[in-house]
Design a protein around this motif. Structure first.
Motif, PDB file in Angstrom:
ATOM      1  N   GLY A 261       0.804  -1.215   0.000  1.00  0.00           N
ATOM      2  CA  GLY A 261       0.000   0.000   0.000  1.00  0.00           C
ATOM      3  C   GLY A 261       0.834   1.262   0.000  1.00  0.00           C
ATOM      4  N   HIS A 262       0.140   2.398   0.002  1.00  0.00           N
ATOM      5  CA  HIS A 262       0.813   3.695   0.071  1.00  0.00           C
ATOM      6  C   HIS A 262       1.302   3.964   1.491  1.00  0.00           C
ATOM      7  N   TYR A 263       2.412   4.694   1.596  1.00  0.00           N
ATOM      8  CA  TYR A 263       2.961   5.122   2.876  1.00  0.00           C
ATOM      9  C   TYR A 263       3.168   3.963   3.842  1.00  0.00           C
ATOM     10  N   ALA A 264       3.756   2.882   3.332  1.00  0.00           N
ATOM     11  CA  ALA A 264       4.136   1.706   4.127  1.00  0.00           C
ATOM     12  C   ALA A 264       2.943   0.998   4.753  1.00  0.00           C
ATOM     13  N   THR A 265       1.788   1.088   4.109  1.00  0.00           N
ATOM     14  CA  THR A 265       0.598   0.378   4.596  1.00  0.00           C
ATOM     15  C   THR A 265       0.386  -0.882   3.762  1.00  0.00           C
ATOM     16  N   THR A 275      -1.964  -4.191 -10.735  1.00  0.00           N
ATOM     17  CA  THR A 275      -1.899  -2.880 -10.084  1.00  0.00           C
ATOM     18  C   THR A 275      -0.746  -2.053 -10.646  1.00  0.00           C
ATOM     19  N   LEU A 276       0.419  -2.707 -10.801  1.00  0.00           N
ATOM     20  CA  LEU A 276       1.580  -2.011 -11.347  1.00  0.00           C
ATOM     21  C   LEU A 276       1.338  -1.589 -12.791  1.00  0.00           C
ATOM     22  N   ALA A 278      -1.597  -0.971 -14.185  1.00  0.00           N
ATOM     23  CA  ALA A 278      -2.553   0.136 -14.172  1.00  0.00           C
ATOM     24  C   ALA A 278      -1.871   1.443 -13.780  1.00  0.00           C
ATOM     25  N   SER A 279      -0.946   1.345 -12.816  1.00  0.00           N
ATOM     26  CA  SER A 279      -0.209   2.537 -12.388  1.00  0.00           C
ATOM     27  C   SER A 279       0.677   3.055 -13.513  1.00  0.00           C
ATOM     28  N   GLY A 280       1.320   2.132 -14.254  1.00  0.00           N
ATOM     29  CA  GLY A 280       2.163   2.536 -15.371  1.00  0.00           C
ATOM     30  C   GLY A 280       1.370   3.194 -16.483  1.00  0.00           C
ATOM     31  N   ILE A 281       0.208   2.633 -16.787  1.00  0.00           N
ATOM     32  CA  ILE A 281      -0.660   3.219 -17.822  1.00  0.00           C
ATOM     33  C   ILE A 281      -1.111   4.610 -17.402  1.00  0.00           C
ATOM     34  N   ARG A 282      -1.482   4.729 -16.127  1.00  0.00           N
ATOM     35  CA  ARG A 282      -1.911   6.038 -15.608  1.00  0.00           C
ATOM     36  C   ARG A 282      -0.769   7.049 -15.689  1.00  0.00           C
ATOM     37  N   LEU A 283       0.447   6.594 -15.380  1.00  0.00           N
ATOM     38  CA  LEU A 283       1.613   7.476 -15.394  1.00  0.00           C
ATOM     39  C   LEU A 283       1.800   8.115 -16.766  1.00  0.00           C
ATOM     40  N   PHE A 284       1.776   7.284 -17.819  1.00  0.00           N
ATOM     41  CA  PHE A 284       2.006   7.828 -19.163  1.00  0.00           C
ATOM     42  C   PHE A 284       0.760   8.530 -19.703  1.00  0.00           C
ATOM     43  N   LYS A 285      -0.406   8.134 -19.213  1.00  0.00           N
ATOM     44  CA  LYS A 285      -1.626   8.820 -19.629  1.00  0.00           C
ATOM     45  C   LYS A 285      -1.660  10.240 -19.081  1.00  0.00           C
ATOM     46  N   ILE A 322      10.387   3.567 -12.470  1.00  0.00           N
ATOM     47  CA  ILE A 322      10.203   2.333 -11.702  1.00  0.00           C
ATOM     48  C   ILE A 322      10.112   2.612 -10.209  1.00  0.00           C
ATOM     49  N   ILE A 323      10.939   3.536  -9.718  1.00  0.00           N
ATOM     50  CA  ILE A 323      11.008   3.785  -8.271  1.00  0.00           C
ATOM     51  C   ILE A 323       9.706   4.355  -7.711  1.00  0.00           C
ATOM     52  N   VAL A 324       8.881   4.968  -8.573  1.00  0.00           N
ATOM     53  CA  VAL A 324       7.646   5.585  -8.072  1.00  0.00           C
ATOM     54  C   VAL A 324       6.391   4.858  -8.527  1.00  0.00           C
ATOM     55  N   ILE A 325       6.532   3.834  -9.365  1.00  0.00           N
ATOM     56  CA  ILE A 325       5.353   3.270 -10.014  1.00  0.00           C
ATOM     57  C   ILE A 325       4.406   2.569  -9.023  1.00  0.00           C
TER      58      ILE A 325
END
Length: 507
Positions: A261-265, A275-276, A278-285, A322-325
């Protein structure tokens, strides 16, 4: 080059720095007060931790770790206090900051914007010196303005603007190695400079760490070692105020890396592949402009005889992503957005073999920047609407009940309380003097608090006696805890005004 032409080119290289300053001013005018819902975090946290530094105390907020921002802010506050003393004014810097927080955030932010402008100018000078191409130099200086999120964050007090300045300075130091115009006599000096900039960047925010790969752009292992040693020494010196908290910093970062999760949750492990993805697609979108310099780099690889430098820059860029995805937000990529000035320049040197290609790429850079400005303004208009909705509901709350604010409330009182919490609650006494009757709800701890203490059930019951009501107001959805029942009594946009009632008070 004739002296007159050289002077003219120097003036032209001021275009991009001036654009940064003018856009920052415009963004701040659109933004309004820093205490608004989506600007108080982390601006007020950095202001009050800067105040800690000004008092010779360590900062309590060490997540990023962000020490460079706090040291710089503390220096600005100390200078301001010194000027007051020289003019015969012996005002307490603490009360001065707490009574005028908006002014001091603006002063620190303005100073950082000036650093960015100087960094952009230095990069332009270095690029022009090594390519003798004024149009390429200006287009490369301007290119990072193509990212709307970079424009949005320029006037804020947070690590990201300083990351942009660090990225430009790093690019300036690496220009000779990226364009093939290396001065062998100054390689060691440049290696030291590269290391210092990397140390500043990583200390500002760990998301800068992938750019450590840029040391491999330097020739020879000796110079790379010098750069890394310089980086380590710089980071060590800049983190002196938080050396006692380094275990906390390491634990926090390890938690982020090892939890889903976010913030070490969330549970231990990596997020799912879906999930990764979807996050990558969102990043470039959300950041389609990012594809442009990376596509240019990939294309340039086919034409480059020596591919090492381009591959290192591409690898560093991919690592920044990669470090933020797994914990993605647009502003986490601002160091890469700043560094894109060098990606754009290095690729353009190889691809723009005739003036028409260069004109086309420069025109694209300008068009993207104009579009970025329009998109950034839209975001600020959205934030303004949220603030207006909050003010409207706060006026309703004052008529019907005792308004109690929680996270992302748009008020200066709440912003100061929020920042004070991240500064180790060092200014409880002073804030309690300024706002003696202020009550807020800590929706992380699920507790009502006055500024200097938690409120007991008896305290709350005393408030709700005589049929008085408590209204909860903020901009996040609030889930009631077991001690209270809440119901929405008014709503405007995404903001809800809740009424709180307490079972224990009516038994």
């Amino acid at each position: 080059m004739p002296a007159k032409q050289s002077n003219n080119h120097m003036l032209l290289l001021l275009i991009a720095p001036m654009l940064f300053i003018l856009i920052s001013i415009n963004m701040r005018m659109l933004q309004g007060a820093y205490y608004q819902a989506y600007f108080l975090d982390p601006s007020y946290a950095y202001l009050l931790n800067s105040l800690n530094i000004a008092h010779g105390e360590p900062p309590a907020h060490v997540d990023h770790p962000g020490t460079t921002v706090q040291l710089f802010g503390g220096m600005i506050l100390k200078i301001n206090s010194l000027f007051g003393w020289l003019h015969g004014k012996s005002e307490d810097i603490t009360m001065k900051v707490l009574l005028n927080p908006e002014d001091f955030i603006s002063i620190i932010s303005d100073a950082i914007i000036c650093i960015i402008a100087i960094s952009v100018f230095i990069f332009g000078i270095q690029l022009h010196k090594n390519t003798s191409n004024i149009l390429l130099s200006i287009a490369s200086q301007i290119f990072p303005l193509s990212f709307p999120v970079l424009l949005e964050h320029l006037p804020r007090l947070e690590p990201e603007p300083l990351l942009v300045a660090s990225a430009y300075l790093l690019a300036a130091a690496l220009v000779p190695f990226s364009t093939g115009a290396v001065d062998e006599q100054r390689v060691t000096l440049r290696a030291i400079i590269v290391g210092i900039i990397l140390g500043v960047g990583v200390t500002t925010k760990v998301t800068f760490a992938p750019l450590l790969l840029s040391v491999f752009i330097l020739p020879k292992n000796t110079t790379r070692g010098i750069a890394l040693l310089s980086c380590i020494v710089t980071a060590y010196l800049l983190t002196i105020p938080i050396h006692d908290n380094m275990r906390q910093v390491a634990s926090w970062l390890f938690g982020i890396m090892t939890h889903t999760g976010h913030y070490a949750t969330g549970p231990t492990g990596l997020p799912s592949a879906s999930t990764l993805l979807a996050s990558g697609i969102r990043l470039f979108k959300e950041n389609p402009v990012l594809c442009f310099p990376m596509a240019m780099l990939l294309t340039a690889l086919f034409f480059a005889e020596k591919k090492r430098v381009l591959l290192i820059m591409l690898s560093a860029s991919i690592c920044c992503i990669i470090i933020v995805i797994k914990h993605y937000s647009q502003h986490y990529l601002m160091q890469l957005m700043g560094f894109s000035c060098l990606l754009f320049a290095a690729a353009s040197v190889l691809l723009c073999k005739n003036k028409y290609t260069l004109y086309a790429i420069a025109a694209i850079s300008c068009i993207l920047t104009c579009n970025s400005f329009v998109e950034a303004k839209k975001v600020y208009l959205k934030y303004k609407s949220i603030h207006d909705n909050y003010v409207y509901l706060h006026e309703i709350a004052e008529k019907k009940c005792i308004p109690v604010e929680y996270y992302r409330s748009s008020s200066q009182q709440y912003a100061l309380v929020f920042g004070n919490g991240f500064a180790g609650s060092r200014y409880n006494k002073e804030l309690a003097t300024i706002y003696p009757e202020y009550i807020y709800y800590n929706d992380f701890e699920k507790k009502f608090r006055s500024i200097d203490k938690s409120m007991s059930t008896n305290d709350i019951c005393l408030l709700v006696s005589n049929n008085k009501q408590i209204c909860l107001l903020g901009t996040n959805n609030l889930l009631p805890d077991k001690q209270m029942l809440t119901n929405a009594i008014a709503k405007k946009g995404d903001i809800t005004l809740y009424q709180a009632r307490f079972n224990d008070c009516f038994k």
